[in-house]
Design an enzyme around this catalytic site. Structure first.
Site, PDB file in Angstrom:
ATOM      1  N   HIS A   1      67.273  66.628  27.009  1.00  0.00           N
ATOM      2  CA  HIS A   1      65.877  66.238  26.809  1.00  0.00           C
ATOM      3  C   HIS A   1      65.825  64.745  26.465  1.00  0.00           C
ATOM      4  CE1 HIS A   1      61.663  66.678  25.966  1.00  0.00           C
ATOM      5  NE2 HIS A   1      61.841  65.990  24.855  1.00  0.00           N
TER       6      HIS A   1
ATOM      7  N   ILE B   1      60.187  76.274  32.860  1.00  0.00           N
ATOM      8  CA  ILE B   1      60.520  76.932  31.589  1.00  0.00           C
ATOM      9  C   ILE B   1      61.107  78.316  31.903  1.00  0.00           C
ATOM     10  CG2 ILE B   1      59.488  77.863  29.457  1.00  0.00           C
ATOM     11  CD1 ILE B   1      58.205  75.303  29.079  1.00  0.00           C
TER      12      ILE B   1
HETATM   13  C1  GAR Z   1      65.755  63.189  32.742  1.00  0.00           C
HETATM   14  O1  GAR Z   1      65.289  62.117  31.990  1.00  0.00           O
HETATM   15  C2  GAR Z   1      65.780  64.454  31.902  1.00  0.00           C
HETATM   16  O2  GAR Z   1      66.160  64.239  30.575  1.00  0.00           O
HETATM   17  C3  GAR Z   1      64.341  64.877  31.980  1.00  0.00           C
HETATM   18  O3  GAR Z   1      63.959  64.596  33.306  1.00  0.00           O
HETATM   19  C4  GAR Z   1      64.759  63.551  33.845  1.00  0.00           C
HETATM   20  C5  GAR Z   1      65.438  64.060  35.093  1.00  0.00           C
HETATM   21  O4  GAR Z   1      66.142  63.061  35.748  1.00  0.00           O
HETATM   22  N1  GAR Z   1      64.202  66.262  31.629  1.00  0.00           N
HETATM   23  C6  GAR Z   1      63.156  66.739  30.965  1.00  0.00           C
HETATM   24  O5  GAR Z   1      62.209  66.066  30.639  1.00  0.00           O
HETATM   25  C7  GAR Z   1      63.231  68.222  30.650  1.00  0.00           C
HETATM   26  N2  GAR Z   1      62.353  68.547  29.573  1.00  0.00           N
HETATM   27  P1  GAR Z   1      67.324  63.382  36.773  1.00  0.00           P
HETATM   28  O6  GAR Z   1      66.794  64.381  37.806  1.00  0.00           O
HETATM   29  O7  GAR Z   1      67.594  62.038  37.397  1.00  0.00           O
HETATM   30  O8  GAR Z   1      68.502  63.908  36.009  1.00  0.00           O
END
Ligand code: GAR
Length: 202
Positions: free
Chosen positions: A112, A95
């Site tokens: 998100h 954050i």
């Molecule tokens: C994704 O689903 C993103 O939306 C989420 O984490 C994952 C990361 O995947 N983010 C959150 O939850 C932020 N609040 P990635 O590293 O493969 O892009």
């Protein structure tokens, strides 16, 4: 006239959203932006390999063992050194304080994995979001790209895309489908939109 907005991408994990932006850019669709650096809050994450493979400069500013101020100063240093103008939080799991977000007002975007205002805010990240959506029993979920301010997942919404929940979904299958059908589409498209808007203002 300036042709490209300098974009820095902040990551903490696998980096599939980063990959979606890299691919979008390689296809010539990121017309108004250029990825100038990928900054990770963790060492040894696959997102860094993806960046290196795409020949994008990388930096690691670890969250662990630092105060919020030290951590944010480390990131700010990296952003300033590459003259970043827009910041993408692509699976970035820390954050950011008001002190930080105020410095880049309307220039930080986040993806998100839910339809905000559902399943968002502190404690809702990664797989936890999909676990909560399934526990509640929603029939539709999705993803949201929004501007980042000091409120977790609280900034103005830029784009959303809905995804149907299937009866047999597990948090893992739902996460994968939300990524494929929503996140990987709306994050690059939103980035182009934001960069295009900024270019017009400069
Ligand atoms: C994704 O689903 C993103 O939306 C989420 O984490 C994952 C990361 O995947 N983010 C959150 O939850 C932020 N609040 P990635 O590293 O493969 O892009």
């Amino acid at each position: 006239m300036k042709k490209n907005i300098n974009v820095a991408v902040l990551v903490s994990g696998g980096g599939t959203n980063l990959q979606a932006i890299i691919d979008f850019s390689a296809e010539g669709k990121l017309e108004s932006g250029k990825i100038v650096k990928v900054i990770s809050s963790k060492a040894d994450v696959f997102a860094l390999t993806r960046a290196k493979d795409a020949e994008i400069p990388t930096a690691v500013v670890e969250r662990k063992g630092k105060t919020q101020e030290e951590f944010e100063n480390g990131i700010l240093e990296q952003l300033e050194s590459c003259k970043a103008e827009v910041i993408v939080l692509a699976g970035f799991m820390s954050i950011l304080s008001k002190n930080f977000t105020d410095k880049y007002k309307d220039r930080i975007i986040n993806v998100h994995p839910a339809l905000i205002p559902s399943f968002c805010g502190e404690g809702y990240y990664g797989l936890k979001v999909h676990e909560a959506a399934l526990a509640y029993g929603v029939k539709v979920t999705g993803a949201t790209v929004h501007y980042v301010n000091e409120i977790a997942d609280g900034g103005e919404i830029i784009m959303q895309k809905a995804v149907k929940v299937k009866e047999k979904d597990t948090p893992e299958t739902l996460q994968k489908r939300v990524m494929q059908e929503a996140e990987w589409k709306i994050l690059p498209a939103s980035l182009e939109l934001v960069c295009k808007k900024l270019l017009k203002e400069i």
